[in-house]
Motif scaffolding. Structure first.
Motif, PDB file in Angstrom:
ATOM      1  N   ASN A   1       7.492  -2.253  -5.293  1.00 41.70           N
ATOM      2  CA  ASN A   1       6.380  -2.034  -6.223  1.00 41.70           C
ATOM      3  C   ASN A   1       6.746  -2.276  -7.674  1.00 41.70           C
ATOM      4  O   ASN A   1       5.883  -2.593  -8.489  1.00 41.70           O
ATOM      5  N   GLU A   2       8.019  -2.150  -7.998  1.00 44.71           N
ATOM      6  CA  GLU A   2       8.436  -2.545  -9.342  1.00 44.71           C
ATOM      7  C   GLU A   2       8.391  -4.055  -9.494  1.00 44.71           C
ATOM      8  O   GLU A   2       7.994  -4.567 -10.558  1.00 44.71           O
ATOM      9  N   GLU A   3       8.754  -4.774  -8.451  1.00 40.90           N
ATOM     10  CA  GLU A   3       8.614  -6.234  -8.477  1.00 40.90           C
ATOM     11  C   GLU A   3       7.149  -6.625  -8.596  1.00 40.90           C
ATOM     12  O   GLU A   3       6.783  -7.531  -9.346  1.00 40.90           O
ATOM     13  N   ASN A   4       6.294  -5.949  -7.845  1.00 40.40           N
ATOM     14  CA  ASN A   4       4.861  -6.230  -7.921  1.00 40.40           C
ATOM     15  C   ASN A   4       4.330  -5.998  -9.327  1.00 40.40           C
ATOM     16  O   ASN A   4       3.597  -6.822  -9.883  1.00 40.40           O
ATOM     17  N   ALA A   5       4.719  -4.854  -9.934  1.00 39.97           N
ATOM     18  CA  ALA A   5       4.242  -4.523 -11.276  1.00 39.97           C
ATOM     19  C   ALA A   5       4.706  -5.534 -12.312  1.00 39.97           C
ATOM     20  O   ALA A   5       4.048  -5.735 -13.336  1.00 39.97           O
ATOM     21  N   ALA A   6       5.841  -6.193 -12.015  1.00 41.56           N
ATOM     22  CA  ALA A   6       6.371  -7.201 -12.938  1.00 41.56           C
ATOM     23  C   ALA A   6       5.793  -8.589 -12.676  1.00 41.56           C
ATOM     24  O   ALA A   6       6.178  -9.554 -13.338  1.00 41.56           O
TER      25      ALA A   6
ATOM     26  N   ASP B   1      -4.241 -12.566   7.234  1.00 43.58           N
ATOM     27  CA  ASP B   1      -5.175 -12.135   6.200  1.00 43.58           C
ATOM     28  C   ASP B   1      -4.734 -10.779   5.644  1.00 43.58           C
ATOM     29  O   ASP B   1      -4.907 -10.496   4.463  1.00 43.58           O
ATOM     30  N   LEU B   2      -4.186  -9.945   6.529  1.00 45.72           N
ATOM     31  CA  LEU B   2      -3.703  -8.637   6.092  1.00 45.72           C
ATOM     32  C   LEU B   2      -2.355  -8.747   5.398  1.00 45.72           C
ATOM     33  O   LEU B   2      -2.054  -7.979   4.481  1.00 45.72           O
ATOM     34  N   PHE B   3      -1.526  -9.703   5.842  1.00 47.07           N
ATOM     35  CA  PHE B   3      -0.211  -9.931   5.242  1.00 47.07           C
ATOM     36  C   PHE B   3      -0.184 -11.335   4.641  1.00 47.07           C
ATOM     37  O   PHE B   3       0.176 -12.301   5.317  1.00 47.07           O
ATOM     38  N   SER B   4      -0.582 -11.437   3.386  1.00 52.25           N
ATOM     39  CA  SER B   4      -0.575 -12.741   2.728  1.00 52.25           C
ATOM     40  C   SER B   4       0.421 -12.716   1.574  1.00 52.25           C
ATOM     41  O   SER B   4       0.589 -11.698   0.900  1.00 52.25           O
ATOM     42  N   ILE B   5       1.080 -13.844   1.374  1.00 51.84           N
ATOM     43  CA  ILE B   5       2.089 -13.945   0.324  1.00 51.84           C
ATOM     44  C   ILE B   5       1.399 -14.290  -0.989  1.00 51.84           C
ATOM     45  O   ILE B   5       0.592 -15.209  -1.056  1.00 51.84           O
ATOM     46  N   GLY B   6       1.706 -13.521  -2.021  1.00 48.99           N
ATOM     47  CA  GLY B   6       1.076 -13.754  -3.321  1.00 48.99           C
ATOM     48  C   GLY B   6       1.964 -13.243  -4.431  1.00 48.99           C
ATOM     49  O   GLY B   6       3.176 -13.092  -4.266  1.00 48.99           O
ATOM     50  N   ILE B   7       1.359 -12.960  -5.569  1.00 50.27           N
ATOM     51  CA  ILE B   7       2.104 -12.431  -6.716  1.00 50.27           C
ATOM     52  C   ILE B   7       1.430 -11.155  -7.226  1.00 50.27           C
ATOM     53  O   ILE B   7       0.257 -10.910  -6.943  1.00 50.27           O
ATOM     54  N   GLY B   8       2.193 -10.359  -7.979  1.00 50.49           N
ATOM     55  CA  GLY B   8       1.668  -9.128  -8.529  1.00 50.49           C
ATOM     56  C   GLY B   8       0.920  -9.364  -9.836  1.00 50.49           C
ATOM     57  O   GLY B   8       0.866 -10.470 -10.342  1.00 50.49           O
ATOM     58  N   PRO B   9       0.310  -8.301 -10.350  1.00 48.18           N
ATOM     59  CA  PRO B   9       0.457  -6.922  -9.893  1.00 48.18           C
ATOM     60  C   PRO B   9      -0.647  -6.385  -8.986  1.00 48.18           C
ATOM     61  O   PRO B   9      -0.542  -5.268  -8.504  1.00 48.18           O
ATOM     62  N   SER B  10      -1.723  -7.124  -8.742  1.00 48.62           N
ATOM     63  CA  SER B  10      -2.840  -6.558  -7.995  1.00 48.62           C
ATOM     64  C   SER B  10      -3.470  -7.602  -7.090  1.00 48.62           C
ATOM     65  O   SER B  10      -3.718  -8.736  -7.520  1.00 48.62           O
ATOM     66  N   SER B  11      -3.735  -7.209  -5.843  1.00 49.00           N
ATOM     67  CA  SER B  11      -4.407  -8.141  -4.925  1.00 49.00           C
ATOM     68  C   SER B  11      -5.865  -8.333  -5.312  1.00 49.00           C
ATOM     69  O   SER B  11      -6.383  -9.443  -5.302  1.00 49.00           O
ATOM     70  N   SER B  12      -6.540  -7.244  -5.692  1.00 47.30           N
ATOM     71  CA  SER B  12      -7.965  -7.346  -6.031  1.00 47.30           C
ATOM     72  C   SER B  12      -8.189  -7.875  -7.441  1.00 47.30           C
ATOM     73  O   SER B  12      -9.189  -8.542  -7.707  1.00 47.30           O
ATOM     74  N   HIS B  13      -7.245  -7.597  -8.355  1.00 50.16           N
ATOM     75  CA  HIS B  13      -7.433  -7.970  -9.750  1.00 50.16           C
ATOM     76  C   HIS B  13      -6.624  -9.195 -10.176  1.00 50.16           C
ATOM     77  O   HIS B  13      -6.849  -9.751 -11.247  1.00 50.16           O
TER      78      HIS B  13
END
Length: 460
Positions: free
Chosen positions: A272-277, A7-19
Protein backbone atom coordinates in the motif's frame (compact mmCIF):
# COMPACT_ATOMS: atom_id res chain seq x y z
CA UNK A 1 -19.75 -11.06 -20.81
CA UNK A 2 -19.37 -12.58 -17.37
CA UNK A 3 -16.81 -11.18 -14.99
CA UNK A 4 -13.35 -12.67 -15.30
CA UNK A 5 -10.86 -13.44 -12.56
CA UNK A 6 -8.69 -10.86 -14.30
CA UNK A 7 -11.35 -8.18 -13.93
CA UNK A 8 -10.96 -8.56 -10.17
CA UNK A 9 -7.16 -8.82 -10.40
CA UNK A 10 -5.96 -6.30 -12.96
CA UNK A 11 -2.48 -4.83 -13.18
CA UNK A 12 -2.38 -1.05 -12.93
CA UNK A 13 -0.82 1.85 -11.07
CA UNK A 14 -1.62 3.69 -7.85
CA UNK A 15 -2.94 5.35 -5.93
CA UNK A 16 -6.61 4.56 -6.64
CA UNK A 17 -8.50 2.14 -8.86
CA UNK A 18 -11.65 4.28 -8.95
CA UNK A 19 -9.89 7.66 -9.06
CA UNK A 20 -6.77 6.81 -11.08
CA UNK A 21 -7.16 3.57 -13.04
CA UNK A 22 -10.83 4.09 -13.97
CA UNK A 23 -10.44 7.69 -15.20
CA UNK A 24 -7.35 6.72 -17.18
CA UNK A 25 -9.32 3.93 -18.86
CA UNK A 26 -12.18 6.35 -19.52
CA UNK A 27 -9.80 8.79 -21.21
CA UNK A 28 -8.40 6.00 -23.41
CA UNK A 29 -11.93 4.89 -24.26
CA UNK A 30 -12.77 8.48 -25.20
CA UNK A 31 -9.94 8.42 -27.75
CA UNK A 32 -11.48 5.31 -29.29
CA UNK A 33 -14.88 7.01 -29.24
CA UNK A 34 -13.45 9.93 -31.21
CA UNK A 35 -12.19 7.53 -33.87
CA UNK A 36 -11.20 9.31 -37.08
CA UNK A 37 -12.23 12.66 -35.55
CA UNK A 38 -9.27 12.54 -33.17
CA UNK A 39 -7.05 14.47 -35.56
CA UNK A 40 -9.71 17.19 -35.89
CA UNK A 41 -9.70 17.95 -32.17
CA UNK A 42 -8.55 21.38 -31.06
CA UNK A 43 -9.70 21.25 -27.43
CA UNK A 44 -10.63 18.61 -24.86
CA UNK A 45 -12.15 19.18 -21.43
CA UNK A 46 -12.83 16.80 -18.57
CA UNK A 47 -15.28 17.58 -15.77
CA UNK A 48 -14.83 15.49 -12.62
CA UNK A 49 -17.98 15.27 -10.52
CA UNK A 50 -18.78 14.09 -7.02
CA UNK A 51 -16.03 12.14 -5.31
CA UNK A 52 -13.77 12.40 -8.36
CA UNK A 53 -13.92 16.17 -8.10
CA UNK A 54 -13.74 16.32 -4.30
CA UNK A 55 -10.64 14.13 -3.84
CA UNK A 56 -9.36 13.85 -7.40
CA UNK A 57 -6.21 15.90 -6.87
CA UNK A 58 -5.08 13.81 -3.91
CA UNK A 59 -5.93 10.61 -5.76
CA UNK A 60 -4.08 11.65 -8.93
CA UNK A 61 -7.24 11.78 -11.07
CA UNK A 62 -6.07 14.84 -12.96
CA UNK A 63 -2.78 13.13 -13.82
CA UNK A 64 -4.61 9.96 -14.82
CA UNK A 65 -6.84 11.87 -17.24
CA UNK A 66 -3.83 13.59 -18.83
CA UNK A 67 -1.90 10.35 -19.24
CA UNK A 68 -4.98 8.55 -20.56
CA UNK A 69 -5.65 11.28 -23.13
CA UNK A 70 -2.05 10.81 -24.23
CA UNK A 71 -2.94 7.20 -25.04
CA UNK A 72 -1.38 5.40 -22.06
CA UNK A 73 -3.14 2.44 -20.41
CA UNK A 74 -2.83 1.67 -16.68
CA UNK A 75 -1.78 -1.91 -17.46
CA UNK A 76 1.26 -0.90 -19.50
CA UNK A 77 2.24 2.66 -18.57
CA UNK A 78 5.63 3.06 -16.90
CA UNK A 79 4.88 4.56 -13.44
CA UNK A 80 8.21 6.41 -13.52
CA UNK A 81 7.21 8.29 -16.68
CA UNK A 82 3.86 9.59 -15.41
CA UNK A 83 5.14 12.55 -13.37
CA UNK A 84 7.57 13.86 -16.04
CA UNK A 85 4.93 13.54 -18.78
CA UNK A 86 2.33 15.41 -16.73
CA UNK A 87 4.87 18.08 -15.76
CA UNK A 88 5.69 18.64 -19.42
CA UNK A 89 2.01 19.24 -20.21
CA UNK A 90 1.70 21.62 -17.27
CA UNK A 91 4.76 23.64 -18.35
CA UNK A 92 4.19 23.71 -22.11
CA UNK A 93 0.40 23.80 -22.19
CA UNK A 94 0.58 21.26 -25.02
CA UNK A 95 -0.39 17.61 -25.25
CA UNK A 96 -0.19 14.88 -27.88
CA UNK A 97 -3.72 13.50 -27.94
CA UNK A 98 -3.50 9.74 -28.34
CA UNK A 99 0.24 10.17 -28.66
CA UNK A 100 -0.13 11.47 -32.23
CA UNK A 101 -2.10 14.72 -32.42
CA UNK A 102 -0.81 17.82 -30.62
CA UNK A 103 -3.33 20.18 -29.06
CA UNK A 104 -3.30 23.00 -26.52
CA UNK A 105 -4.18 21.70 -23.07
CA UNK A 106 -4.12 23.60 -19.78
CA UNK A 107 -4.79 21.22 -16.85
CA UNK A 108 -5.93 24.06 -14.58
CA UNK A 109 -8.55 25.13 -17.12
CA UNK A 110 -9.44 22.02 -19.09
CA UNK A 111 -9.83 19.72 -16.07
CA UNK A 112 -12.79 21.01 -14.07
CA UNK A 113 -13.23 19.83 -10.46
CA UNK A 114 -16.90 19.83 -9.48
CA UNK A 115 -17.02 17.89 -6.23
CA UNK A 116 -20.25 19.55 -5.12
CA UNK A 117 -22.37 18.01 -7.86
CA UNK A 118 -22.85 14.29 -8.47
CA UNK A 119 -24.01 12.90 -11.79
CA UNK A 120 -27.13 10.72 -11.47
CA UNK A 121 -25.51 7.34 -12.08
CA UNK A 122 -22.73 7.13 -9.49
CA UNK A 123 -20.69 9.34 -7.12
CA UNK A 124 -17.65 8.88 -9.40
CA UNK A 125 -18.81 10.62 -12.56
CA UNK A 126 -16.83 12.35 -15.28
CA UNK A 127 -17.66 14.02 -18.59
CA UNK A 128 -15.25 14.27 -21.52
CA UNK A 129 -15.90 16.68 -24.39
CA UNK A 130 -13.98 17.54 -27.56
CA UNK A 131 -14.27 20.41 -30.06
CA UNK A 132 -12.68 21.30 -33.38
CA UNK A 133 -11.07 24.62 -34.41
CA UNK A 134 -14.44 26.13 -35.23
CA UNK A 135 -15.90 25.29 -31.84
CA UNK A 136 -18.00 22.44 -33.22
CA UNK A 137 -18.49 19.70 -30.64
CA UNK A 138 -17.03 16.44 -31.93
CA UNK A 139 -17.79 14.24 -28.93
CA UNK A 140 -19.45 14.38 -25.51
CA UNK A 141 -19.40 11.27 -23.33
CA UNK A 142 -20.12 10.60 -19.65
CA UNK A 143 -18.36 7.88 -17.69
CA UNK A 144 -18.72 6.39 -14.24
CA UNK A 145 -15.77 4.85 -12.44
CA UNK A 146 -17.61 2.25 -10.38
CA UNK A 147 -14.74 0.72 -8.39
CA UNK A 148 -11.83 -1.58 -9.05
CA UNK A 149 -10.93 0.25 -12.26
CA UNK A 150 -14.26 -0.68 -13.88
CA UNK A 151 -15.89 2.01 -16.01
CA UNK A 152 -19.35 2.27 -17.51
CA UNK A 153 -20.80 4.96 -19.73
CA UNK A 154 -24.22 6.38 -20.38
CA UNK A 155 -27.20 6.11 -18.04
CA UNK A 156 -26.72 4.00 -14.92
CA UNK A 157 -29.33 3.58 -12.22
CA UNK A 158 -28.04 5.04 -8.95
CA UNK A 159 -29.96 2.40 -6.95
CA UNK A 160 -28.87 -0.80 -8.66
CA UNK A 161 -25.44 -2.45 -8.83
CA UNK A 162 -23.82 -2.87 -12.21
CA UNK A 163 -24.52 -6.53 -13.01
CA UNK A 164 -22.46 -8.37 -15.60
CA UNK A 165 -23.90 -11.03 -17.91
CA UNK A 166 -23.39 -14.56 -16.57
CA UNK A 167 -25.09 -16.81 -19.13
CA UNK A 168 -22.00 -17.39 -21.29
CA UNK A 169 -20.25 -19.54 -18.65
CA UNK A 170 -20.95 -23.16 -17.64
CA UNK A 171 -21.64 -22.28 -14.00
CA UNK A 172 -23.41 -18.90 -13.92
CA UNK A 173 -23.97 -17.34 -10.52
CA UNK A 174 -24.72 -13.95 -9.03
CA UNK A 175 -25.07 -14.86 -5.36
CA UNK A 176 -23.19 -17.02 -2.89
CA UNK A 177 -26.24 -19.28 -2.75
CA UNK A 178 -25.95 -19.85 -6.51
CA UNK A 179 -22.25 -20.63 -6.16
CA UNK A 180 -22.79 -23.03 -3.27
CA UNK A 181 -25.50 -24.84 -5.21
CA UNK A 182 -23.07 -25.45 -8.07
CA UNK A 183 -20.52 -26.84 -5.61
CA UNK A 184 -23.04 -29.17 -3.97
CA UNK A 185 -24.51 -30.36 -7.26
CA UNK A 186 -21.20 -31.04 -8.99
CA UNK A 187 -18.87 -31.84 -6.11
CA UNK A 188 -16.50 -29.17 -7.41
CA UNK A 189 -14.66 -26.70 -5.21
CA UNK A 190 -15.21 -22.96 -5.50
CA UNK A 191 -11.83 -22.70 -7.27
CA UNK A 192 -12.93 -25.44 -9.71
CA UNK A 193 -16.10 -23.50 -10.54
CA UNK A 194 -14.14 -20.29 -11.10
CA UNK A 195 -11.60 -22.11 -13.26
CA UNK A 196 -14.27 -23.80 -15.40
CA UNK A 197 -15.96 -20.45 -16.00
CA UNK A 198 -12.63 -18.85 -16.87
CA UNK A 199 -11.97 -21.61 -19.43
CA UNK A 200 -14.98 -20.34 -21.39
CA UNK A 201 -13.09 -17.07 -21.92
CA UNK A 202 -9.44 -18.14 -22.38
CA UNK A 203 -7.24 -21.22 -22.63
CA UNK A 204 -5.70 -23.10 -19.72
CA UNK A 205 -2.28 -21.82 -20.79
CA UNK A 206 -3.52 -18.21 -20.80
CA UNK A 207 -5.11 -18.59 -17.37
CA UNK A 208 -1.91 -19.99 -15.89
CA UNK A 209 0.22 -17.32 -17.58
CA UNK A 210 -1.98 -14.45 -16.45
CA UNK A 211 -2.34 -15.75 -12.89
CA UNK A 212 1.45 -16.01 -12.70
CA UNK A 213 1.72 -12.43 -13.97
CA UNK A 214 -0.64 -11.25 -11.21
CA UNK A 215 1.36 -13.11 -8.56
CA UNK A 216 4.65 -11.83 -9.98
CA UNK A 217 3.47 -8.21 -9.75
CA UNK A 218 2.26 -8.77 -6.18
CA UNK A 219 5.64 -10.18 -5.16
CA UNK A 220 7.59 -7.47 -6.95
CA UNK A 221 5.43 -4.84 -5.27
CA UNK A 222 6.36 -6.23 -1.84
CA UNK A 223 10.05 -6.28 -2.83
CA UNK A 224 9.92 -2.65 -3.97
CA UNK A 225 8.06 -1.63 -0.86
CA UNK A 226 10.70 -3.27 1.31
CA UNK A 227 13.49 -1.17 -0.18
CA UNK A 228 11.82 2.16 -1.03
CA UNK A 229 12.80 4.59 1.71
CA UNK A 230 11.56 8.12 2.31
CA UNK A 231 8.19 9.80 2.49
CA UNK A 232 5.08 9.42 0.37
CA UNK A 233 4.04 12.22 -1.99
CA UNK A 234 1.55 14.82 -0.82
CA UNK A 235 1.08 17.30 2.00
CA UNK A 236 0.98 14.70 4.76
CA UNK A 237 4.56 13.56 4.06
CA UNK A 238 3.81 10.13 5.52
CA UNK A 239 6.96 8.14 6.31
CA UNK A 240 7.27 4.79 4.57
CA UNK A 241 7.39 2.21 7.36
CA UNK A 242 7.78 -1.03 5.42
CA UNK A 243 11.58 -0.75 4.90
CA UNK A 244 12.32 -0.25 8.60
CA UNK A 245 9.96 -3.06 9.58
CA UNK A 246 11.58 -5.36 7.03
CA UNK A 247 15.05 -4.62 8.41
CA UNK A 248 13.83 -5.33 11.92
CA UNK A 249 12.17 -8.61 10.96
CA UNK A 250 15.19 -9.87 9.03
CA UNK A 251 17.90 -8.77 11.46
CA UNK A 252 16.48 -9.57 14.88
CA UNK A 253 15.82 -13.02 16.30
CA UNK A 254 12.64 -13.36 18.32
CA UNK A 255 10.68 -15.96 20.23
CA UNK A 256 7.52 -13.85 20.07
CA UNK A 257 4.69 -16.25 19.06
CA UNK A 258 2.93 -13.37 17.29
CA UNK A 259 5.93 -12.47 15.14
CA UNK A 260 4.14 -13.84 12.07
CA UNK A 261 1.57 -11.07 12.40
CA UNK A 262 4.35 -8.50 12.03
CA UNK A 263 5.29 -10.13 8.73
CA UNK A 264 1.68 -10.01 7.55
CA UNK A 265 1.54 -6.32 8.44
CA UNK A 266 4.82 -5.72 6.60
CA UNK A 267 3.55 -7.33 3.40
CA UNK A 268 0.42 -5.15 3.40
CA UNK A 269 2.28 -1.97 4.31
CA UNK A 270 4.82 -2.56 1.53
CA UNK A 271 2.11 -2.92 -1.12
CA UNK A 272 0.00 0.00 0.00
CA UNK A 273 2.94 2.33 0.35
CA UNK A 274 3.89 1.48 -3.22
CA UNK A 275 0.30 2.11 -4.27
CA UNK A 276 0.24 5.48 -2.49
CA UNK A 277 3.43 6.42 -4.33
CA UNK A 278 1.84 5.66 -7.71
CA UNK A 279 3.71 2.39 -8.24
CA UNK A 280 2.63 -0.69 -10.17
CA UNK A 281 0.21 -2.85 -8.22
CA UNK A 282 -2.61 -5.35 -8.70
CA UNK A 283 -6.12 -4.10 -8.01
CA UNK A 284 -7.39 -6.71 -5.58
CA UNK A 285 -10.18 -5.85 -6.05
CA UNK A 286 -9.33 -2.13 -5.68
CA UNK A 287 -6.15 -0.12 -5.22
CA UNK A 288 -7.18 1.20 -1.83
CA UNK A 289 -7.43 -2.41 -0.61
CA UNK A 290 -4.61 -3.78 -2.77
CA UNK A 291 -2.40 -4.95 0.10
CA UNK A 292 -4.73 -7.43 1.79
CA UNK A 293 -4.75 -10.34 -0.67
CA UNK A 294 -0.99 -10.12 -1.43
CA UNK A 295 -0.28 -10.04 2.33
CA UNK A 296 -2.29 -13.20 2.99
CA UNK A 297 -0.76 -14.90 -0.06
CA UNK A 298 2.73 -14.07 1.21
CA UNK A 299 1.71 -15.47 4.60
CA UNK A 300 0.78 -18.69 2.82
CA UNK A 301 4.04 -18.74 0.83
CA UNK A 302 6.31 -18.09 3.80
CA UNK A 303 4.58 -19.68 6.77
CA UNK A 304 2.41 -22.59 5.59
CA UNK A 305 4.10 -25.95 5.06
CA UNK A 306 3.64 -27.32 1.56
CA UNK A 307 2.86 -23.98 -0.06
CA UNK A 308 3.12 -24.25 -3.83
CA UNK A 309 1.91 -22.74 -7.08
CA UNK A 310 -1.26 -24.85 -7.14
CA UNK A 311 -2.18 -23.43 -3.73
CA UNK A 312 -1.62 -19.89 -4.96
CA UNK A 313 -3.85 -20.58 -7.96
CA UNK A 314 -6.53 -22.02 -5.68
CA UNK A 315 -6.32 -18.92 -3.48
CA UNK A 316 -6.61 -16.49 -6.39
CA UNK A 317 -9.46 -18.36 -8.10
CA UNK A 318 -11.42 -18.75 -4.85
CA UNK A 319 -11.00 -15.15 -3.77
CA UNK A 320 -11.97 -13.90 -7.24
CA UNK A 321 -15.10 -16.06 -7.19
CA UNK A 322 -16.16 -14.34 -3.96
CA UNK A 323 -15.19 -10.92 -5.29
CA UNK A 324 -17.50 -11.37 -8.28
CA UNK A 325 -20.46 -11.69 -5.91
CA UNK A 326 -19.59 -8.37 -4.28
CA UNK A 327 -19.16 -6.72 -7.66
CA UNK A 328 -22.35 -8.12 -9.16
CA UNK A 329 -24.74 -7.73 -6.24
CA UNK A 330 -23.33 -4.83 -4.22
CA UNK A 331 -20.32 -2.57 -4.78
CA UNK A 332 -16.55 -2.41 -4.36
CA UNK A 333 -16.52 1.39 -4.64
CA UNK A 334 -15.57 3.46 -1.60
CA UNK A 335 -17.37 6.44 -3.14
CA UNK A 336 -20.57 4.43 -3.28
CA UNK A 337 -20.61 2.35 -0.07
CA UNK A 338 -17.60 3.50 1.96
CA UNK A 339 -14.47 1.55 2.79
CA UNK A 340 -16.53 -1.50 3.74
CA UNK A 341 -16.87 -2.03 -0.02
CA UNK A 342 -13.10 -1.86 -0.56
CA UNK A 343 -11.22 -3.14 2.47
CA UNK A 344 -14.28 -5.15 3.54
CA UNK A 345 -14.64 -6.99 0.23
CA UNK A 346 -10.88 -7.57 -0.05
CA UNK A 347 -10.79 -8.94 3.50
CA UNK A 348 -13.68 -11.26 2.66
CA UNK A 349 -11.99 -12.43 -0.55
CA UNK A 350 -8.70 -13.04 1.27
CA UNK A 351 -10.42 -14.97 4.05
CA UNK A 352 -12.09 -17.20 1.46
CA UNK A 353 -8.79 -17.81 -0.34
CA UNK A 354 -7.05 -18.55 2.95
CA UNK A 355 -9.73 -21.06 4.00
CA UNK A 356 -9.46 -22.72 0.59
CA UNK A 357 -5.70 -23.32 0.86
CA UNK A 358 -6.25 -24.65 4.39
CA UNK A 359 -8.43 -27.37 2.85
CA UNK A 360 -11.79 -25.83 3.66
CA UNK A 361 -15.06 -27.12 2.29
CA UNK A 362 -17.18 -24.74 0.20
CA UNK A 363 -19.30 -24.17 3.30
CA UNK A 364 -16.27 -23.29 5.44
CA UNK A 365 -14.94 -21.00 2.73
CA UNK A 366 -18.27 -19.19 2.47
CA UNK A 367 -18.31 -18.91 6.27
CA UNK A 368 -14.81 -17.39 6.27
CA UNK A 369 -15.84 -14.81 3.68
CA UNK A 370 -18.97 -13.99 5.69
CA UNK A 371 -17.09 -13.59 8.99
CA UNK A 372 -14.57 -11.21 7.41
CA UNK A 373 -17.23 -9.02 5.78
CA UNK A 374 -19.52 -9.02 8.81
CA UNK A 375 -16.80 -7.43 10.90
CA UNK A 376 -16.10 -4.69 8.37
CA UNK A 377 -19.72 -3.50 8.14
CA UNK A 378 -20.07 0.26 8.43
CA UNK A 379 -16.42 1.01 7.66
CA UNK A 380 -16.23 4.57 6.34
CA UNK A 381 -13.92 6.03 3.70
CA UNK A 382 -12.45 9.22 5.15
CA UNK A 383 -8.98 9.69 3.63
CA UNK A 384 -7.06 12.52 5.26
CA UNK A 385 -6.17 15.16 2.69
CA UNK A 386 -7.93 13.10 0.02
CA UNK A 387 -4.82 10.88 -0.16
CA UNK A 388 -4.85 7.07 -0.19
CA UNK A 389 -2.53 7.02 2.82
CA UNK A 390 -4.14 7.61 6.22
CA UNK A 391 -5.99 5.54 7.37
CA UNK A 392 -5.86 3.40 4.21
CA UNK A 393 -2.36 1.91 4.51
CA UNK A 394 -2.66 0.70 8.11
CA UNK A 395 -6.20 -0.44 7.45
CA UNK A 396 -4.90 -2.94 4.90
CA UNK A 397 -2.46 -4.38 7.43
CA UNK A 398 -5.17 -4.84 10.05
CA UNK A 399 -7.60 -6.33 7.51
CA UNK A 400 -5.00 -8.86 6.32
CA UNK A 401 -4.65 -10.16 9.87
CA UNK A 402 -8.44 -10.13 10.20
CA UNK A 403 -8.76 -12.23 7.03
CA UNK A 404 -6.44 -14.91 8.41
CA UNK A 405 -8.34 -14.90 11.71
CA UNK A 406 -11.67 -15.21 9.88
CA UNK A 407 -10.37 -18.19 7.89
CA UNK A 408 -9.04 -19.92 11.00
CA UNK A 409 -12.30 -19.26 12.84
CA UNK A 410 -14.30 -20.80 10.00
CA UNK A 411 -11.95 -23.79 9.77
CA UNK A 412 -12.60 -24.52 13.47
CA UNK A 413 -16.26 -25.00 12.61
CA UNK A 414 -18.15 -27.25 10.22
CA UNK A 415 -19.31 -24.48 7.89
CA UNK A 416 -22.74 -23.97 9.41
CA UNK A 417 -23.55 -20.42 10.47
CA UNK A 418 -26.51 -18.13 11.15
CA UNK A 419 -25.63 -15.24 8.79
CA UNK A 420 -25.01 -16.14 5.14
CA UNK A 421 -22.51 -14.37 2.91
CA UNK A 422 -25.43 -13.08 0.82
CA UNK A 423 -27.06 -11.67 3.97
CA UNK A 424 -23.95 -9.74 4.91
CA UNK A 425 -23.35 -8.48 1.36
CA UNK A 426 -26.85 -7.06 0.99
CA UNK A 427 -26.46 -5.53 4.47
CA UNK A 428 -23.20 -3.93 3.37
CA UNK A 429 -24.85 -2.44 0.30
CA UNK A 430 -27.82 -1.09 2.25
CA UNK A 431 -25.50 0.32 4.92
CA UNK A 432 -23.48 2.03 2.21
CA UNK A 433 -26.55 3.57 0.62
CA UNK A 434 -27.64 4.87 4.03
CA UNK A 435 -24.19 6.26 4.80
CA UNK A 436 -23.84 10.03 4.50
CA UNK A 437 -21.84 11.19 1.49
CA UNK A 438 -19.19 12.79 3.70
CA UNK A 439 -18.09 9.32 4.76
CA UNK A 440 -17.73 8.02 1.21
CA UNK A 441 -14.39 9.15 -0.27
CA UNK A 442 -15.11 12.86 -0.26
CA UNK A 443 -12.68 13.84 2.55
CA UNK A 444 -15.55 15.86 4.06
CA UNK A 445 -16.07 13.78 7.20
CA UNK A 446 -14.46 11.56 9.80
CA UNK A 447 -10.69 11.66 10.21
CA UNK A 448 -10.37 13.81 7.12
CA UNK A 449 -11.84 16.84 8.90
CA UNK A 450 -10.39 16.22 12.36
CA UNK A 451 -6.79 15.42 11.49
CA UNK A 452 -4.28 16.92 9.08
CA UNK A 453 -5.14 18.81 5.92
CA UNK A 454 -8.46 20.67 5.50
CA UNK A 455 -10.29 19.59 2.36
CA UNK A 456 -10.07 23.04 0.77
CA UNK A 457 -6.28 22.78 0.55
CA UNK A 458 -6.03 19.14 -0.51
CA UNK A 459 -3.19 18.72 -2.92
CA UNK A 460 -0.72 16.15 -4.10
Amino acid sequence: MALSVFDLFSIGIGPSSSHTVGPMRAAVDFLDYLGSDLCKVARVTCTLNGSLGATGIGHGTDRAVIIGLMGENPETVDPLLVAPAVADVQVTGRMKLGGIHEIAFSPGVDIILDGLHELPGHPNGMRLQAWDDDGYELADKTYYSVGGGFIVSGDVSPSDPVVCETTNVPYPYLTAADLMNHCRRTGKSIADIAYANELSMRTAEEIDRDLRAVWDVMQECVRRGASSEGRLPGKLQVLRRAPALYRKLTSESSTDPLRTLDWVAFYALAVNEENAAGGRIVTAPTNGAAGIIPAVLHYYRDFIDGADWEGIKTFLLTSAAIGMIFKNTASISGAEVGCQGEVGSACSMAAAGCAAIMGGTPEQIENAAEIAMEHNLGLTCDPIGGLVQVPCIERNAIAAVKAITAARTAMNGDGSHVVSLDDVIVTMRETGLDMQAKYKETALGGLAVHVGVPVNVVEC
